[in-house]
Design an enzyme around this catalytic site. Structure first.
Site, mmCIF file in Angstrom:
data_model
loop_
_atom_site.group_PDB
_atom_site.id
_atom_site.type_symbol
_atom_site.label_atom_id
_atom_site.label_comp_id
_atom_site.label_asym_id
_atom_site.label_seq_id
_atom_site.Cartn_x
_atom_site.Cartn_y
_atom_site.Cartn_z
ATOM 1 N N GLU A 46 -0.266 -11.586 6.505
ATOM 2 C CA GLU A 46 -1.005 -11.151 5.514
ATOM 3 C C GLU A 46 -0.842 -11.820 4.037
ATOM 4 O O GLU A 46 -1.236 -11.273 3.005
ATOM 5 C CB GLU A 46 -1.020 -9.704 5.145
ATOM 6 N N TYR A 61 2.308 -12.298 2.699
ATOM 7 C CA TYR A 61 3.195 -11.908 1.794
ATOM 8 C C TYR A 61 4.550 -12.799 2.046
ATOM 9 O O TYR A 61 4.205 -13.798 2.425
ATOM 10 C CB TYR A 61 3.712 -10.393 2.513
ATOM 11 N N ARG A 94 5.544 -9.576 12.543
ATOM 12 C CA ARG A 94 3.990 -9.680 12.521
ATOM 13 C C ARG A 94 3.836 -10.990 11.883
ATOM 14 O O ARG A 94 4.306 -11.385 10.810
ATOM 15 C CB ARG A 94 3.756 -8.580 11.474
ATOM 16 N N HIS A 101 -4.223 -11.433 2.126
ATOM 17 C CA HIS A 101 -4.761 -10.725 1.144
ATOM 18 C C HIS A 101 -5.889 -11.498 0.278
ATOM 19 O O HIS A 101 -6.987 -10.502 -0.216
ATOM 20 C CB HIS A 101 -3.995 -9.639 0.615
ATOM 21 N N ARG A 145 -9.635 -4.396 14.133
ATOM 22 C CA ARG A 145 -10.789 -3.818 14.610
ATOM 23 C C ARG A 145 -11.140 -3.447 16.127
ATOM 24 O O ARG A 145 -11.924 -3.857 16.693
ATOM 25 C CB ARG A 145 -12.146 -4.800 14.118
ATOM 26 N N ALA A 202 -4.470 1.067 13.526
ATOM 27 C CA ALA A 202 -3.706 1.777 12.672
ATOM 28 C C ALA A 202 -4.792 2.999 12.168
ATOM 29 O O ALA A 202 -4.546 4.333 12.601
ATOM 30 C CB ALA A 202 -3.496 0.951 11.446
ATOM 31 N N CYS A 211 -14.713 2.351 7.549
ATOM 32 C CA CYS A 211 -15.079 2.326 6.318
ATOM 33 C C CYS A 211 -14.329 1.845 5.382
ATOM 34 O O CYS A 211 -14.809 1.576 4.047
ATOM 35 C CB CYS A 211 -16.085 3.502 6.023
ATOM 36 N N GLN A 228 -12.990 4.068 3.073
ATOM 37 C CA GLN A 228 -13.224 4.800 2.029
ATOM 38 C C GLN A 228 -12.408 5.996 1.572
ATOM 39 O O GLN A 228 -12.224 6.071 0.583
ATOM 40 C CB GLN A 228 -14.862 5.750 2.413
ATOM 41 N N GLU A 237 -23.590 10.497 -6.446
ATOM 42 C CA GLU A 237 -22.687 9.947 -5.889
ATOM 43 C C GLU A 237 -22.082 10.720 -4.691
ATOM 44 O O GLU A 237 -20.772 10.456 -4.473
ATOM 45 C CB GLU A 237 -21.553 9.582 -6.944
#
Ligand code: NAP
Ligand code: SF4
Length: 672
Positions: free
Chosen positions: A165, A167, A215, A253, A289, A311, A338, A340, A655
């Protein structure tokens, strides 16, 4: 035999046998930083009870300079070790296993103390890292090793060394960050020295009977990233250095390719895990995913991986594995990817939770207890708020009747699921249908609830949702004007479209109207072409030239606010929507006044002085101008002096999103 025989089969790591092949991948929840270790322990214990084979904690900093943000949690003091011991004890008492992730952020650390291979700033950080000297590198290694030893002392079953990722360890691997010419830079042998040294020394410190996951980044998705040959070389060296398992990391990232958002095809990157697996002798873990037991099983059964990491699905449902094992897979609350309530919260400094499961991260605050006095409860409206309230209340033993005027459940979710890239919403509506049936809710579809029908209930919950706002623009009757709901339900729309309103729904409608053919989310090869995901064996980092499909229509997206449209979209996903629409040639205009809608299009002007009159030529104008609450029934009840609870969009339309609706419905039902 279970349909998930592979997923549920044990994995022998030598000193320990994992009961199944499901790993709960690392997530930063923010819980450790609250200092409430009972809460942290309960979060993991609930997931241990749900049967997952092995869990990995959120990333723990090995030292101050390597923390993702100032104050990031780590094992620095005896008190920290004692706190972590509470977590591991609770997990073990629940029959689970847990490894601690050690995350050194390198130049992604959000602070001026950050360090890296060279003083090369990341495009997503304001801080230039300090290039480490030999002593500094030794300090980082020994801090990581100390963190691993302390993890063992705190009772963890293992550690995961975060090497992907983008890092710290990943930064040493690639030339664009590692510009060194000493033994830590230059040749690949030298650039990979740091991660290999870290793994070897961690192994030496923790002994053989301790799980050590590394990882590894299989595809960096940044220019000048690792080549496939380098990935394989590193994987073999990491194995030789003593790792027990190789977990998959996808994309830095700072990559401009989405890697976990809902529009990313399911299991989009397991082809890389499959390619790595024959190159090493230790088990490899597929990631990104993967959100259903069917998918996990097919990845394992087809030999693409030895284990599957999920996860966010464990935020949505801690009982994922137990339900699959018990033949109740259709009751698994689906993670719709999502972001969110999980990653968007993390990046706003809030505790991670879940849109689908508001209890995630709030287990101690929101226990589910049987109702003290079972009541007759009417819920009016089977949108997200009403459905969440109904199934939660029924689950506690209340007798619930759910009234819905439409012929099907789902409310606004039935619109969201039509948007290309939001196919996961289909599964969410399906799950609500299953849970309504299983929890014994009496569902009255096609039934407009009137006050008389609600007499006799002990509690009435109004979840009547929202109606589209009419923005009141002067309109020629010959013009074609459509509401967003009509469009998403398949109304015919011309070739040139102006969209009034650039909120979440305006963006969704723009994606829907510019989509030609089927959604790329359902066609991984097409999706890779659109986003420029190549093969790291052909181009280092695995980047290719993006080739977006030609848009189906010419769309202009407008708003009155004089700012860039889409600023308020999700923190971790807004950039994806903006990039997608830009690639489809969607014009975005802020600071407009809507003057009138005419057969030739939408007439606008700009600014307070209504200057620069402009015609946006359009065959159709689609209204996505927000919503107003449907409160007719609530007001009628109030007029009769009958108390009721109002939730979701009927409560506050502004919203509103499914996250707030489900949260409010769930919390209310837990309190009745
Ligand atoms: P919204 O996000 O509140 O946006 C409404 C849009 O309409 C804004 O662009 C606003 O911009 C415009 N507007 C408001 N009043 C207007 C008026 N009187 N005349 C003309 N324009 C007006 O609402 P939404 O797009 O309908 O979405 C509803 C909720 O669902 C939101 O909370 C949204 O975040 C959520 N949602 C989220 C996603 C997601 O991907 N996370 C997707 C879809 C929906 P101006 O006032 O500047 O013109
Ligand atoms: Fe999945 Fe969305 Fe829940 Fe995050 S908030 S765990 S992405 S459903």
């Amino acid at each position: 035999m279970s349909p998930y025989a592979q997923m549920l089969s044990p994995l022998d790591l030598g000193h320990v046998v994992l009961p199944n092949r499901v790993l709960m991948g690392s997530m930063h929840t923010g819980l450790e930083e609250t200092g409430d270790w009972n809460r942290v322990a309960e979060f993991y214990a609930e997931r241990a009870r749900g049967g997952v084979g092995l869990m990995v904690t959120g990333g723990m900093a090995p030292n101050r300079e390597g923390g993702v943000f100032p104050g990031a949690a780590g094992l620095f003091t005896p008190a920290d070790i004692a706190n972590h011991r509470r977590v591991t004890d609770r997990v073990h008492a629940a029959g689970g296993r847990i490894a601690m992730q050690i995350l050194h952020a390198g130049r992604y650390a959000y602070g001026p103390e950050c360090v890296s291979a060279s003083a090369v700033k990341s495009p997503i950080s304001p801080f230039q890292p300090r290039a480490l000297d030999e002593t500094g590198i030794e300090k980082q290694i020994s801090d990581i090793v100390t963190a691993a030893a302390r993890a063992r002392e705190a009772g963890y079953d293992g550690v995961e060394v975060m090497g992907s990722e983008g890092y710290f360890l990943n930064q040493f691997l690639v030339r664009h960050v590692n510009r060194r010419d000493d033994r830590w830079g230059g040749s690949y042998e030298n650039r990979m020295r740091l991660p290999v040294e870290v793994v070897a020394r961690v192994r030496a410190a923790v002994g053989r009977d301790f799980i050590l996951i590394y990882r590894i980044s299989l595809i960096d998705l940044v220019p000048d990233g690792s080549s496939w040959a380098e990935v394989v070389q590193l994987a073999r060296a990491i194995e030789a250095a003593g790792a027990s398992l190789l977990n998959t990391g996808i994309g830095w990232h700072e990559a401009r390719v989405p890697t976990i958002a809902t529009s990313v095809p399911r299991a989009a990157f397991t082809w890389l895990t499959a390619r790595l697996r024959p190159e090493v002798g230790i088990p490899v873990i597929a990631s990104n995913r993967i959100n259903t037991p069917e998918l996990a099983e097919s990845i394992l059964a087809s030999g693409q991986a030895d284990m599957v990491s999920m996860a966010r699905p464990f935020l949505a449902d801690p009982d994922f594995v137990a339900k699959a094992a018990a033949g109740r897979a259709d009751e698994i609350a689906p993670c719709i990817a999502c972001n969110q309530a999980c990653l968007d919260h993390t990046f706003s400094g809030k505790i991670s939770s879940c849109l689908v499961n508001p209890r995630a991260g709030h287990e101690t605050e929101l226990p589910v207890t049987p109702a003290a006095v079972p009541k007759a409860i009417a819920v009016v409206g089977a949108g997200p708020a009403g459905m969440a309230a109904a199934i939660t209340a029924a689950g506690r033993g209340h007798r619930v009747t759910l009234f819905e005027r439409a012929a099907e459940i789902g409310g606004q979710l039935t619109l969201a699921r039509e948007v290309p890239g939001k196919e996961e919403f289909r599964g969410l509506v399906g799950w609500f249908a299953t849970m309504i049936a299983r929890s014994g809710v009496t569902l009255r579809l096609g039934t407009e609830a009137v006050p008389a029908a609600l007499a006799g209930f002990d509690e009435v919950i109004i979840a009547t949702g929202v109606s589209a706002r009419d923005p009141g623009i002067a309109t020629d009757p010959r013009a074609s004007v459509l509401g967003y709901a009509e469009v998403l339900r398949g109304a015919r729309v011309g070739a040139r479209v102006a969209i009034v309103g650039a909120g979440g729904i305006g963006f969704d409608v723009a994606e829907y109207l510019t989509q030609s053919g089927e959604s790329a989310t359902l066609h991984p090869a097409e999706w890779r072409r659109e986003w420029g995901v190549g093969d790291p064996a052909l181009s280092p980092g695995g980047l290719a030239e993006p080739a977006p499909a030609a848009p189906a229509r010419a769309v202009t997206l407008l708003q009155r606010k004089p700012e860039k449209p889409g600023r308020k979209l999700g923190k971790t996903t807004g950039w994806i929507h903006r990039a997608q629409l830009a690639a489809r040639g969607v014009k975005m205009l802020g600071g407009v006044n809507y003057e009138r809608i005419a057969p030739e299009g939408l007439h606008v002007s700009f600014g307070a002085a209504r200057e620069n009159p402009t015609l946006i030529e359009a065959d159709a104008v689609v209204l996505c101008a927000g919503q107003t609450s449907n409160r007719g029934l609530a007001e009628a009840l109030a007029a009769l002096g009958r108390p009721c609870h109002i939730i979701g969009g009927a409560d506050v339309a502004g919203e509103l999103d499914a996250k707030r609706a489900i949260d409010q419905g769930t919390r209310l039902a837990l309190s009745l």
